[in-house]
Design a protein around this motif. Sequence first.
Motif, PDB file in Angstrom:
ATOM      1  N   LYS A 171       0.811  -1.222   0.000  1.00  0.00           N
ATOM      2  CA  LYS A 171       0.000   0.000   0.000  1.00  0.00           C
ATOM      3  C   LYS A 171       0.841   1.267   0.000  1.00  0.00           C
ATOM      4  CE  LYS A 171      -3.946  -2.100   2.374  1.00  0.00           C
ATOM      5  NZ  LYS A 171      -4.818  -2.053   3.585  1.00  0.00           N
ATOM      6  N   GLY A 172       1.935   1.270   0.741  1.00  0.00           N
ATOM      7  CA  GLY A 172       2.739   2.480   0.861  1.00  0.00           C
ATOM      8  C   GLY A 172       3.781   2.589  -0.239  1.00  0.00           C
ATOM      9  N   ASN A 173       4.583   3.639  -0.153  1.00  0.00           N
ATOM     10  CA  ASN A 173       5.673   3.806  -1.110  1.00  0.00           C
ATOM     11  C   ASN A 173       6.739   2.747  -0.842  1.00  0.00           C
ATOM     12  OD1 ASN A 173       4.515   6.080  -2.319  1.00  0.00           O
ATOM     13  ND2 ASN A 173       5.353   7.438  -0.749  1.00  0.00           N
ATOM     14  N   GLN A 174       7.153   2.068  -1.867  1.00  0.00           N
ATOM     15  CA  GLN A 174       8.133   0.999  -1.730  1.00  0.00           C
ATOM     16  C   GLN A 174       9.448   1.427  -2.376  1.00  0.00           C
ATOM     17  OE1 GLN A 174       7.273  -1.846  -0.130  1.00  0.00           O
ATOM     18  NE2 GLN A 174       5.200  -1.078   0.200  1.00  0.00           N
ATOM     19  N   GLN A 175      10.546   0.920  -1.815  1.00  0.00           N
ATOM     20  CA  GLN A 175      11.834   1.189  -2.457  1.00  0.00           C
ATOM     21  C   GLN A 175      11.876   0.554  -3.844  1.00  0.00           C
ATOM     22  OE1 GLN A 175      14.772  -0.279   0.275  1.00  0.00           O
ATOM     23  NE2 GLN A 175      14.632   1.525   1.627  1.00  0.00           N
TER      24      GLN A 175
END
Length: 359
Positions: A171-175
């Motif tokens: 869901k969040g920003n991923q590397q």
Amino acid sequence: MEVPDTRRIVLLGKSGNGKSSLANTIFGETMFKVNHFNDKNKCVSRAETRCINGRSLTFIDTPGLFDPGKSEEDMKPEMMRCNIECAPGPHVFLIVLKVEKFTEQEQSVITRIFQHFSDDALKHAVVVFTHGDQIPEQMKIEEYVGQSRGLKDLVEKCEGRCHIFDNKYWKGNQQDDYRSNQYQVEELLNTIDTIMRENTGGHYTNAELQEMETEIQDEEEHIRKSSQNLSQEQIRKQAISNIIKKQLDSGVQLWKKCAVGLAVVTGVSAAVSAGLLTLKDVPLPGVVETITEKAIMVSPLMVVEELTPQTAAAVELPAVVMEQVAVATEETLQDGVVAILNYMQNLFEKSYDPFDPFQ
């Protein structure tokens, strides 16, 4: 007015594969109820429309439509509801699978889907995997698909179109951009755009969908004549709502007729079993000839199965009720019939859902 380039997208797949969660992930908000307990009896097809990244998308969720063990007869009411929601036909099918071993059960679901919609649906189909956290780090979905002959064949039939999401962990920003739902949503939307171009904006259709669209248009015309101040979008929504309501109302009436018919037939058979009636006393023209006196004397339930096989299969009378009927005498016959009616009433109250009377 209705947005002319709205894409109608149908979600297909086995219960528990994450169809509702996938739609919510793409919408960026909770539009579809996620059923964690897999209660199929409380699930019905629904449609929701939102504008996503400049595109108007209508998703039609179809919980449990092609689940293993579900008969064609069981599918009919839910398929009709799906046809109402996506008429005159979907632009895109999303075949939703979990990242897990592709077994014969999953293959049977896929086979049933395309037996119903025909191979033409493949021109509009995309395979979408959920539970993306289950694939190894750095692996992309194409490599995962290549490890299974069944998945590889399916994706090839869909002209190589496949994507992967994780409705819980991405869901969040991923590397890693690849393991990001935001990235995957944009990739899927691009694929949908490609399908639209390749099919020159056309949608999949069949005889059932065309018939449903005709019914909706007839209802639209009726509404238009009586409510001239409504927009086309409002008229369309009202027409679909009216047709669904008619379907629900007919389901309730069918349920009541089956319940009454079952009680009457069982009561009659009990009377014959108790020696209170003979075949010639039973006022069922055209039916008496098909049932032998031996069958009635052996088991009242056999009469129910003979007269109303679908009802008998759908409504399983408990043994205790059937015993009350089978041993009925002149004094207790009325009590036996009352027991059946009470059971049917309780069954109705517990199982009837106004949004899904066909469960």
